[in-house]
Write an enzyme that holds these catalytic residues in place. Structure first.
Site, PDB file in Angstrom:
ATOM      1  N   ARG A  59       0.808  -1.221   0.000  1.00  0.00           N
ATOM      2  CA  ARG A  59       0.000   0.000   0.000  1.00  0.00           C
ATOM      3  C   ARG A  59       0.843   1.274   0.000  1.00  0.00           C
ATOM      4  O   ARG A  59       0.669   2.159  -0.838  1.00  0.00           O
ATOM      5  CB  ARG A  59      -0.930   0.040   1.240  1.00  0.00           C
ATOM      6  CG  ARG A  59      -2.196  -0.720   1.130  1.00  0.00           C
ATOM      7  CD  ARG A  59      -2.551  -1.328   2.467  1.00  0.00           C
ATOM      8  NE  ARG A  59      -1.559  -2.347   2.763  1.00  0.00           N
ATOM      9  CZ  ARG A  59      -1.696  -3.617   2.389  1.00  0.00           C
ATOM     10  NH1 ARG A  59      -2.798  -4.013   1.839  1.00  0.00           N
ATOM     11  NH2 ARG A  59      -0.745  -4.496   2.598  1.00  0.00           N
ATOM     12  N   THR A  60       1.734   1.395   0.990  1.00  0.00           N
ATOM     13  CA  THR A  60       2.452   2.657   1.185  1.00  0.00           C
ATOM     14  C   THR A  60       3.327   2.978  -0.023  1.00  0.00           C
ATOM     15  O   THR A  60       3.355   4.107  -0.508  1.00  0.00           O
ATOM     16  CB  THR A  60       3.306   2.567   2.467  1.00  0.00           C
ATOM     17  OG1 THR A  60       2.476   2.057   3.517  1.00  0.00           O
ATOM     18  CG2 THR A  60       3.849   3.911   2.869  1.00  0.00           C
ATOM     19  N   LYS A  87      25.490  -5.476  -0.735  1.00  0.00           N
ATOM     20  CA  LYS A  87      26.954  -5.622  -0.816  1.00  0.00           C
ATOM     21  C   LYS A  87      27.636  -4.910   0.344  1.00  0.00           C
ATOM     22  O   LYS A  87      28.849  -4.765   0.378  1.00  0.00           O
ATOM     23  CB  LYS A  87      27.468  -5.034  -2.138  1.00  0.00           C
ATOM     24  CG  LYS A  87      26.871  -5.673  -3.373  1.00  0.00           C
ATOM     25  CD  LYS A  87      27.338  -4.926  -4.628  1.00  0.00           C
ATOM     26  CE  LYS A  87      26.539  -5.336  -5.847  1.00  0.00           C
ATOM     27  NZ  LYS A  87      26.686  -4.394  -6.959  1.00  0.00           N
ATOM     28  N   ARG A 109      11.000   3.953   3.919  1.00  0.00           N
ATOM     29  CA  ARG A 109      10.571   2.951   4.921  1.00  0.00           C
ATOM     30  C   ARG A 109      11.813   2.173   5.319  1.00  0.00           C
ATOM     31  O   ARG A 109      12.584   1.726   4.460  1.00  0.00           O
ATOM     32  CB  ARG A 109       9.532   2.001   4.329  1.00  0.00           C
ATOM     33  CG  ARG A 109       9.276   0.809   5.264  1.00  0.00           C
ATOM     34  CD  ARG A 109       8.083   0.020   4.895  1.00  0.00           C
ATOM     35  NE  ARG A 109       6.869   0.764   5.198  1.00  0.00           N
ATOM     36  CZ  ARG A 109       5.648   0.237   5.138  1.00  0.00           C
ATOM     37  NH1 ARG A 109       5.505  -1.037   4.812  1.00  0.00           N
ATOM     38  NH2 ARG A 109       4.586   0.959   5.407  1.00  0.00           N
ATOM     39  N   HIS A 137       4.405   5.802  11.701  1.00  0.00           N
ATOM     40  CA  HIS A 137       3.981   5.657  10.302  1.00  0.00           C
ATOM     41  C   HIS A 137       3.007   6.818  10.067  1.00  0.00           C
ATOM     42  O   HIS A 137       1.793   6.647  10.029  1.00  0.00           O
ATOM     43  CB  HIS A 137       3.304   4.291  10.125  1.00  0.00           C
ATOM     44  CG  HIS A 137       3.033   3.890   8.702  1.00  0.00           C
ATOM     45  ND1 HIS A 137       3.154   4.763   7.634  1.00  0.00           N
ATOM     46  CD2 HIS A 137       2.631   2.702   8.175  1.00  0.00           C
ATOM     47  CE1 HIS A 137       2.851   4.109   6.517  1.00  0.00           C
ATOM     48  NE2 HIS A 137       2.525   2.868   6.822  1.00  0.00           N
TER      49      HIS A 137
HETATM   50  N1   CP Z   1      -0.457  -0.101   5.882  1.00  0.00           N
HETATM   51  C1   CP Z   1       0.770  -0.329   5.372  1.00  0.00           C
HETATM   52  O1   CP Z   1       1.766   0.300   5.731  1.00  0.00           O
HETATM   53  O2   CP Z   1       0.789  -1.321   4.421  1.00  0.00           O
HETATM   54  P1   CP Z   1       2.093  -1.757   3.605  1.00  0.00           P
HETATM   55  O3   CP Z   1       3.029  -2.401   4.597  1.00  0.00           O
HETATM   56  O4   CP Z   1       1.602  -2.717   2.547  1.00  0.00           O
HETATM   57  O5   CP Z   1       2.709  -0.526   3.011  1.00  0.00           O
END
Ligand code: CP
Length: 312
Positions: A59-60, A87, A109, A137
């Site tokens: 999603r993100t 590496k 992320r 998040h």
């Molecule tokens: N909600 C969320 O962060 O989903 P993903 O881990 O798929 O990005």
């Protein structure tokens, strides 16, 4: 033009109420754009964004990429699994090499809490935290609160429950900060082993009783059980977890009232939520995903404006 008080989006903790309201009102405008036949604006034609994902995401990652493309930014994507990180290259070397290619904004992320803050202090670029380990998040919490507000109106005085694996959840912490700043009451519910010690200091109440919690709330955010972050057995079995803390149609019917159901995804169907509930009319899980694009457009647009390179 109104501006954010921050130059990076590292966490909801750093935002003030006006920042959140500005992101929401900007997202309203972009949501309208996303419902037009031509879902694109030329706002960020002159900026380049790198999406760096050191952890898995569906999603993100896609939502940020789509948001950036809808704003007409140039976008490059980096996945740690196919990179020179394998590496032995350090995070700073990796990012500085990417920035040498004239990148303006880094969306990252990373599994380490604090990694987004670390980058913001050590490189010359705007940093957007797309999830840093068990810490924050922020765009998830913004899209969650925006989606609840869309259904319930002003969140002041609204009762919102967050259920499940609070201990390993960056979504929970960012949601607590966002919902409290917006004036909501927040209750956390789950097995004691999955509720962090001293979390009441953030102004939330606690419960281990799911039915009482559901009767109390206007909306519930059912968190994913984060098996990949568990090095111990925090509960006896998925079956017992589902019995005590999973949401199913029978429990919902027993409430004799409608509540809004959120889940950040990905869902463990049959563990924290059954399929009939996840796919029911009260669940706004796909609205959350839809709103995520507008929220991320708003965040990127407002941060780009602070770089003084937005051409809108
Ligand atoms: N909600 C969320 O962060 O989903 P993903 O881990 O798929 O990005």
């Amino acid at each position: 033009m109104e501006q954010l008080s921050v130059n990076h989006l590292l966490g909801i903790k750093d935002l003030n109420d006006a920042d959140i309201q500005l992101i929401f009102s900007t997202a309203d405008q972009f949501k309208e754009v996303l419902n037009r036949p031509i879902k694109k604006v030329p706002s960020l034609r002159d900026i380049t964004i790198a999406n760096l994902f050191f952890e898995n995401s569906t999603r993100t990652k896609l939502s940020f990429e789509l948001a950036e493309k809808r704003l007409s930014a140039d976008v490059i994507n980096f996945s740690a699994a196919q990179s020179s990180v394998k590496k032995g290259e350090t995070l700073l070397d990796t990012v500085n090499n990417i920035l040498a290619m004239k990148v303006d904004i880094i969306v990252m992320r990373h599994p380490n809490p604090g990694s987004a803050l670390f980058l913001s202090q050590n490189v010359n670029a705007c940093i957007v935290n797309a999830g840093d380990g068990t810490h924050e998040h922020p765009t998830q919490a913004l899209l969650d609160a925006y989606s609840i507000k869309e259904k319930l109106g002003d969140l002041r005085g609204r009762k919102i429950a967050i259920v499940g694996d609070i201990l390993h959840s960056r979504v929970a912490l960012s949601n607590i900060y966002a919902l409290k700043k917006l004036g909501a009451e927040v209750k956390l519910c789950g097995p004691k082993s999955l509720i962090p010690k001293h979390i009441e200091s953030l102004g939330v109440s606690l419960s281990t009783d799911l039915i009482k919690t559901l009767k109390w709330c206007d909306a519930v955010n059912m968190l994913r059980v984060q098996n990949e972050r568990m090095d111990l057995n925090y509960f006896p079995s998925n079956r017992e977890y589902a019995q005590l803390y999973g949401l199913n149609a029978k429990k919902l019917e027993s409430l004799k009232k409608d509540i809004i159901i959120l889940h950040p995804g990905p869902i463990n169907r049959g563990v924290e939520i059954t399929s009939d509930v996840a796919d029911s009319k009260n669940a706004i899980i796909l609205d959350q995903v839809e709103n995520g694009v507008a929220i991320r457009m708003a965040v990127i647009y407002l941060l780009a404006a602070k770089l003084n390179i937005s051409s809108k």
